[in-house]
Write a protein that holds these residues in place. Sequence first.
Motif, PDB file in Angstrom:
ATOM      1  N   SER A  47       0.865  -1.185   0.000  1.00 14.37           N
ATOM      2  CA  SER A  47       0.000   0.000   0.000  1.00 14.37           C
ATOM      3  C   SER A  47       0.900   1.232   0.000  1.00 14.37           C
ATOM      4  N   TYR A  48       0.491   2.254  -0.732  1.00 17.65           N
ATOM      5  CA  TYR A  48       1.186   3.539  -0.721  1.00 17.65           C
ATOM      6  C   TYR A  48       0.279   4.557  -0.053  1.00 17.65           C
ATOM      7  N   PHE A  49       0.768   5.134   1.034  1.00 15.72           N
ATOM      8  CA  PHE A  49       0.011   6.114   1.806  1.00 15.72           C
ATOM      9  C   PHE A  49       0.801   7.411   1.810  1.00 15.72           C
ATOM     10  N   ILE A  50       0.143   8.498   1.449  1.00 13.99           N
ATOM     11  CA  ILE A  50       0.802   9.807   1.394  1.00 13.99           C
ATOM     12  C   ILE A  50       0.241  10.679   2.505  1.00 13.99           C
ATOM     13  N   THR A  51       1.116  11.338   3.236  1.00 14.86           N
ATOM     14  CA  THR A  51       0.670  12.240   4.299  1.00 14.86           C
ATOM     15  C   THR A  51       1.625  13.425   4.376  1.00 14.86           C
ATOM     16  N   HIS A  52       1.071  14.569   4.645  1.00 16.68           N
ATOM     17  CA  HIS A  52       1.889  15.778   4.748  1.00 16.68           C
ATOM     18  C   HIS A  52       1.277  16.705   5.800  1.00 16.68           C
ATOM     19  N   VAL A 106      -2.863  16.317   5.901  1.00 20.04           N
ATOM     20  CA  VAL A 106      -3.601  15.777   4.765  1.00 20.04           C
ATOM     21  C   VAL A 106      -3.066  14.381   4.489  1.00 20.04           C
ATOM     22  N   CYS A 107      -3.963  13.493   4.069  1.00 23.76           N
ATOM     23  CA  CYS A 107      -3.609  12.093   3.858  1.00 23.76           C
ATOM     24  C   CYS A 107      -4.314  11.558   2.620  1.00 23.76           C
ATOM     25  N   ALA A 108      -3.638  10.630   1.926  1.00 20.80           N
ATOM     26  CA  ALA A 108      -4.248   9.957   0.781  1.00 20.80           C
ATOM     27  C   ALA A 108      -3.750   8.522   0.720  1.00 20.80           C
ATOM     28  N   LEU A 109      -4.664   7.611   0.558  1.00 21.65           N
ATOM     29  CA  LEU A 109      -4.295   6.228   0.281  1.00 21.65           C
ATOM     30  C   LEU A 109      -4.204   6.117  -1.239  1.00 21.65           C
ATOM     31  N   HIS A 110      -2.985   6.139  -1.741  1.00 15.43           N
ATOM     32  CA  HIS A 110      -2.775   6.128  -3.190  1.00 15.43           C
ATOM     33  C   HIS A 110      -3.049   4.750  -3.786  1.00 15.43           C
ATOM     34  N   GLN A 111      -2.648   3.726  -3.050  1.00 16.58           N
ATOM     35  CA  GLN A 111      -2.833   2.354  -3.522  1.00 16.58           C
ATOM     36  C   GLN A 111      -2.984   1.440  -2.321  1.00 16.58           C
ATOM     37  N   GLY A 112      -3.902   0.517  -2.399  1.00 22.88           N
ATOM     38  CA  GLY A 112      -4.071  -0.470  -1.339  1.00 22.88           C
ATOM     39  C   GLY A 112      -5.518  -0.579  -0.923  1.00 22.88           C
ATOM     40  N   PRO A 113      -5.803  -1.578  -0.073  1.00 24.71           N
ATOM     41  CA  PRO A 113      -7.180  -1.766   0.392  1.00 24.71           C
ATOM     42  C   PRO A 113      -7.650  -0.602   1.263  1.00 24.71           C
TER      43      PRO A 113
END
Length: 192
Positions: free
Chosen positions: A22-27, A59-66
Amino acid sequence: MVVLLDPAAAYADTLYERNDTSYFITHPAHPSIIDASSDLSREDPDWFGGQGREEQDIVCALHQGPDENYERGEALARDIYAPVRRAHELTTEQMILLEPALVEMVLGSCLYAVREAYDHVVEQGVPEQAARDFLFGHFRVELGIVFGFTDFPFSDGAQEIIEETKGDIFASNWKDQVFSEDKLDEIVAEVA
């Protein structure tokens, strides 16, 4: 789960394709200059947050994954950036509109223009501390007016000056250029 600070690599599609990851983006949004709790006058202000002194938003985004991995990622992000007031769930594309578009391309550029204007008035003979005090006090007031934190407006004269001067500073189609998909693709490819 791979946690990314910046959405550029994900948006530019340069991450390794792995079905088991999973790729999770947070800033962090960083402590707000508007919030009363922010104290930039102390000797060592909390500029970036996550030092346990001032609340900030993230801010957060689940770019890929369940989908259930979003909650895991947000919980980790809240620990990393603590204390966190609000976590905003976004898409990767929405994060790109925030950074680099809104905060680097627009805000950063505008602030450099303000700095150049500040340096110019000092070169014209205004004492530097007077220029700094006057400008920084007006940051607070004008941010409050422009973003609706206060119910009082600019004076009629000030509003007229602002409207007349915007055309001298900004091209009429600047938003179409800065926020265009082509421009964002170009900028993000350079960053990634």
